[in-house]
Design an enzyme around this catalytic site. Structure first.
Site, PDB file in Angstrom:
ATOM      1  N   ASP A  34       0.107   5.298   0.583  1.00 40.99           N
ATOM      2  CA  ASP A  34      -0.815   6.222   0.839  1.00 40.99           C
ATOM      3  C   ASP A  34      -0.516   7.644   1.096  1.00 40.99           C
ATOM      4  OD1 ASP A  34      -2.377   4.317   2.152  1.00 40.99           O
ATOM      5  OD2 ASP A  34      -1.351   4.388   3.948  1.00 40.99           O
ATOM      6  N   THR A  50       1.852  10.416   4.916  1.00 42.87           N
ATOM      7  CA  THR A  50       2.171   9.375   4.044  1.00 42.87           C
ATOM      8  C   THR A  50       2.429   8.180   4.709  1.00 42.87           C
ATOM      9  OG1 THR A  50       4.408  10.026   3.899  1.00 42.87           O
ATOM     10  CG2 THR A  50       2.684  11.233   2.600  1.00 42.87           C
ATOM     11  N   ASN A  51       2.374   6.953   3.934  1.00 40.58           N
ATOM     12  CA  ASN A  51       2.790   5.789   4.589  1.00 40.58           C
ATOM     13  C   ASN A  51       3.019   4.889   3.251  1.00 40.58           C
ATOM     14  OD1 ASN A  51       3.605   3.958   6.460  1.00 40.58           O
ATOM     15  ND2 ASN A  51       1.409   3.755   7.404  1.00 40.58           N
ATOM     16  N   GLU A  82      -2.724  10.666   3.004  1.00 35.62           N
ATOM     17  CA  GLU A  82      -3.925  11.047   3.487  1.00 35.62           C
ATOM     18  C   GLU A  82      -4.013  12.455   4.075  1.00 35.62           C
ATOM     19  OE1 GLU A  82      -5.575   7.011   5.849  1.00 35.62           O
ATOM     20  OE2 GLU A  82      -3.773   7.636   7.001  1.00 35.62           O
ATOM     21  N   ARG A  93      10.149   5.439  19.597  1.00 30.51           N
ATOM     22  CA  ARG A  93       9.197   4.490  18.995  1.00 30.51           C
ATOM     23  C   ARG A  93       9.808   2.976  18.445  1.00 30.51           C
ATOM     24  NH1 ARG A  93       5.793   5.655  13.355  1.00 30.51           N
ATOM     25  NH2 ARG A  93       4.622   3.638  13.356  1.00 30.51           N
ATOM     26  N   ARG A 145       5.305   3.284   8.609  1.00 27.08           N
ATOM     27  CA  ARG A 145       6.509   4.199   7.914  1.00 27.08           C
ATOM     28  C   ARG A 145       5.788   5.459   7.655  1.00 27.08           C
ATOM     29  NH1 ARG A 145       7.221  -0.984   4.891  1.00 27.08           N
ATOM     30  NH2 ARG A 145       8.957  -1.876   5.625  1.00 27.08           N
ATOM     31  N   GLU A 146       5.323   6.001   8.759  1.00 32.76           N
ATOM     32  CA  GLU A 146       4.722   7.438   8.558  1.00 32.76           C
ATOM     33  C   GLU A 146       5.653   8.635   8.271  1.00 32.76           C
ATOM     34  OE1 GLU A 146       4.096   5.607  11.248  1.00 32.76           O
ATOM     35  OE2 GLU A 146       2.127   4.419  11.098  1.00 32.76           O
ATOM     36  N   TRP A 204      -9.002  10.430  16.078  1.00 35.13           N
ATOM     37  CA  TRP A 204      -7.631  10.653  15.967  1.00 35.13           C
ATOM     38  C   TRP A 204      -6.986  11.535  14.957  1.00 35.13           C
ATOM     39  CZ3 TRP A 204      -5.126   9.909  11.428  1.00 35.13           C
ATOM     40  CH2 TRP A 204      -5.821   9.053  10.281  1.00 35.13           C
ATOM     41  N   GLY A 208      -4.643  15.015  17.175  1.00 41.18           N
ATOM     42  CA  GLY A 208      -4.746  13.675  17.790  1.00 41.18           C
ATOM     43  C   GLY A 208      -5.876  13.185  18.348  1.00 41.18           C
ATOM     44  N   GLU A 255       0.759  -1.175  -0.087  1.00 40.73           N
ATOM     45  CA  GLU A 255      -0.036  -0.068   0.145  1.00 40.73           C
ATOM     46  C   GLU A 255       0.879   1.193  -0.103  1.00 40.73           C
ATOM     47  OE1 GLU A 255      -3.414   0.078   2.880  1.00 40.73           O
ATOM     48  OE2 GLU A 255      -3.134   1.997   3.163  1.00 40.73           O
TER      49      GLU A 255
END
Ligand SMILES: *[C@@H]1O[C@H](CO)[C@@H](O)[C@H](O)[C@H]1NC(C)=O
Ligand SMILES: *[C@@H]1O[C@H](CO)[C@@H](O)[C@H](O)[C@H]1NC(C)=O
Length: 294
Positions: A107, A123-124, A109, A279, A133-134, A199, A203, A105
């Site tokens: 992305d 994006t990802n 958004e 993270r 992988r944002e 979200w 957030g 995919e």
């Protein structure tokens, strides 16, 4: 109504033919031919003879569409004009995705915001069902004031995300260091407008204001210079496709491209998974050590 002049029939026919031909070229690749509205019970609409598509969202439902074709590599451009005004809580997703359970995919958004506050472009990249992988950006213009072109260049060497021809993100093929790259599954174009006020905006702090509904996003001027996948075969493997048409298939980022990505990343990037070491306590993902991902 009576007319003092009636042209001969053959002339009418000729004019009609000419008109039909010019309409065909002007509307080649239109939304009727290339896409299906897939959900939303009438909230997704194709307008202006297929030149314009709109999605809308209200309290009861969002809406979405997908391409009729599947692609395995391509340079895909679409112009979008996002939900104006108070769009907080809304998400307009525009992405390529395969159908496998271990899917690939790519992305874009767009996370809405209160009037005057900036959208986030999220994006990802997912490979074999795994994302995380944002990268997120603000834009250097108001994406609700006019149409802008959002492009995905996807070839065996890299995936390049661009906005109005400015590259904002590169995901390189890092198979040599063990990172899967999307190259075996055909992807379909999808887009949807939905409510994500748990979200999306600050957030999840800012909720959708339903008194502003319906929310509408618009699409136009789709173009795909791409390898269409059909019955297990790619249109690009046919001999009729000249290498000139397929320059994008081997295109890499040149030095100007690198400069522009750097400009975007320095001025507009607000999140990068490749610098989020909290993270990934076990260490950043391997593709992050390649120069342009970070
Ligand atoms: C919305 O605006 C706030 C305040 O400027 C900002 O912090 C946030 O990143 C913006 N975008 C979204 C989608 O929350
Ligand atoms: C439509 O897209 C093509 C290429 O994708 C571009 O050259 C053209 O300027 C666009 N048209 C409009 C009205 O923006």
């Amino acid at each position: 109504m009576a007319s003092s002049y009636s042209p001969p029939n053959d002339r009418i026919l000729w004019v009609a033919l000419l008109l039909a031909t010019s309409l065909m070229s002007a509307y080649a690749g239109n939304f009727y031919d290339e896409f299906d509205i897939t959900w939303g019970d009438g909230r997704g609409k194709v307008l202006n003879n297929g030149e314009l598509l709109t999605l809308s969202l209200d309290q009861y439902s969002g809406s979405g569409f997908q391409s009729k074709n599947e692609y395995l590599f391509g340079k895909i451009d679409m112009q979008l004009k996002l939900v104006p005004g108070n769009s907080a809580g809304t998400v307009t997703a525009y992405y390529l995705r395969s159908q496998e359970s271990a899917w690939d995919e790519i992305d874009f958004e767009f996370l809405g915001n209160l009037s005057g506050d900036p959208y986030i472009l999220h994006t990802n990249v997912f490979t074999q069902g795994k994302g995380n992988r944002e990268q997120q950006f603000y834009l250097w213009f108001d994406p609700t004031a006019d149409f802008h072109t959002y492009s995905i260049l996807w070839n065996p060497r890299h995936i390049l995300f661009s906005v109005d021809t400015t590259p904002i993100r590169e995901f390189k093929n890092s198979e040599s260091i063990g990172v899967p790259f999307p190259k075996n599954q055909p992807l379909r174009i999808h887009s949807s407008l939905w409510n994500a006020d748990d979200w999306a905006t600050r957030g999840g702090l800012v909720k959708t204001d339903w008194s502003q509904a319906p929310f509408t996003a618009s699409y136009r001027n789709f173009s795909a210079n791409a390898c269409v996948w059909s019955s297990g075969k790619s249109s690009c493997s046919s001999n009729s496709t000249s290498t000139a048409d397929n320059g994008w298939l081997t295109q890499e980022l040149d030095s100007t491209g690198h400069e522009r990505i750097k400009w975007v990343q320095q001025n507009y990037m607000i999140y990068n998974y490749c610098t989020d070491s909290k993270r990934f306590p076990q260490g950043l993902p391997p593709e992050c050590s390649s120069s342009t991902s970070s």
